[in-house]
Design a protein around this motif. Structure first.
Motif, short mmCIF file in Angstrom:
data_model
loop_
_atom_site.label_atom_id
_atom_site.label_comp_id
_atom_site.label_asym_id
_atom_site.label_seq_id
_atom_site.Cartn_x
_atom_site.Cartn_y
_atom_site.Cartn_z
N SER A 26 0.78 -1.33 -0.07
CA SER A 26 -0.09 -0.07 -0.05
C SER A 26 0.92 1.25 -0.16
O SER A 26 1.87 1.23 0.32
CB SER A 26 -0.97 -0.15 1.36
OG SER A 26 -1.38 1.28 1.35
N LYS A 68 2.04 -2.81 6.40
CA LYS A 68 2.24 -2.58 4.73
C LYS A 68 3.67 -2.33 4.54
O LYS A 68 4.54 -2.70 3.56
CB LYS A 68 1.39 -1.52 4.29
CG LYS A 68 0.07 -2.27 4.12
CD LYS A 68 -0.23 -3.52 3.42
CE LYS A 68 -1.58 -3.86 3.23
NZ LYS A 68 -1.61 -5.07 2.54
N ALA A 125 1.89 -1.52 -4.81
CA ALA A 125 1.30 -0.67 -3.65
C ALA A 125 0.23 0.36 -4.24
O ALA A 125 0.56 1.17 -4.92
CB ALA A 125 2.39 0.19 -3.05
N ASP A 136 -0.91 5.21 -7.64
CA ASP A 136 -1.38 5.79 -6.61
C ASP A 136 -2.22 7.32 -7.07
O ASP A 136 -2.46 8.25 -6.27
CB ASP A 136 -0.79 6.11 -5.32
CG ASP A 136 0.53 7.06 -5.84
OD1 ASP A 136 0.91 7.20 -6.85
OD2 ASP A 136 1.30 7.44 -4.85
#
Length: 253
Positions: free
Chosen positions: A146, A163, A188, A247
């Motif tokens: 993550s 994580k 991630a 992300d």
């Protein structure tokens, strides 16, 4: 180029496959020809997904497994391999979070999160790797980390610790198993809209968080499709110990 992303010869074991990202990974990889093992505690949801994949002409088998129950890990893999053959790719996706300030997190909260997210992933990886080494077949392990393994936020401190541990475990296992032709990489994700958090993104705190992302939107489950195909296929054959971040630029903020 499409050949290097081919997963049609892979038998892919996915933990936490009953919902969210695990379910999406199973759909994408099976649609690209992989045989998928659907592992989770919630067998009703697994069976529904198994039927969906088979109805589309895919190969799938649902197996009950609780990553916090060490005895269930080899049992589930035994069932999977009896049904589909030796696992060639593991996607360590199962995980949970407990949302409380650190001073309110209990020992039970800590144990639950670390047990599912880090301990469970570690021992699932080692069980699969042990079999790959014995068969001298090589293999591929993808751990789901993550962005909170790199950055932090309030209310989920055990989750962020777990994580960060996954990122480091990915490197450690990659180093040990490279000589056995086993790759270990991590994905991630940033903030992704799933069934579990969908309502949150329409609240003022959710909208505020979305504005912090440079791309100004929450990710969709499908935004991870390309990354999981890369990591699960031979396209990543010269990658090991790496973590790919998806992300929307969140960590740049």
């Amino acid at each position: 180029m499409s050949e290097i992303f081919d997963v049609s010869k892979e038998i892919i074991f996915i933990t936490g496959a009953s919902q969210g990202l695990g379910r999406q990974f199973a759909r994408v990889l099976s649609a690209d020809g992989a045989a998928v093992v659907l592992a989770a505690r919630q067998t009703a949801k697994l069976k529904s997904l198994e039927d969906e994949i088979k109805d589309r002409g895919g190969r799938a088998v649902a197996v009950q497994m609780d990553v916090t129950d060490m005895a269930s890990i080899p049992r589930a893999i035994d069932v999977a391999e009896a049904a589909l053959g030796p696992v060639s790719v593991l996607i360590n996706n199962a995980g949970i979070a407990v949302e409380k300030l650190a001073v309110d997190q209990t020992e039970a909260d800590w144990d639950a999160v670390i047990g599912a997210n880090l301990k469970g992933a570690y021992f699932t990886a080692t069980e699969v790797a042990r079999r790959m080494i014995a068969r001298q077949q090589g293999g591929n392990i993808v751990n789901v980390a993550s962005v909170l393994g790199f950055g932090v936020t309030k209310f989920v401190s055990p989750y962020t610790v777990s994580k960060a541990g996954i990122v480091q475990a990915t490197k450690a296992l990659a180093l040990e198993w490279a000589a056995h032709r086993i790759r270990v990489n991590a994905l991630a994700p940033g903030y992704i809209d799933t069934d579990m958090n969908h309502e949150f993104w329409t609240t003022p705190p959710g909208e505020k968080l979305a504005r912090r992302i440079p791309q100004r939107r929450i990710g969709h489950e499908s935004d991870l499709d390309g990354a999981i195909l890369l990591l699960a296929s031979q396209a990543s054959r010269y990658m090991t110990g790496s973590t790919i971040t998806v992300d929307g630029g969140f960590l740049l903020g």
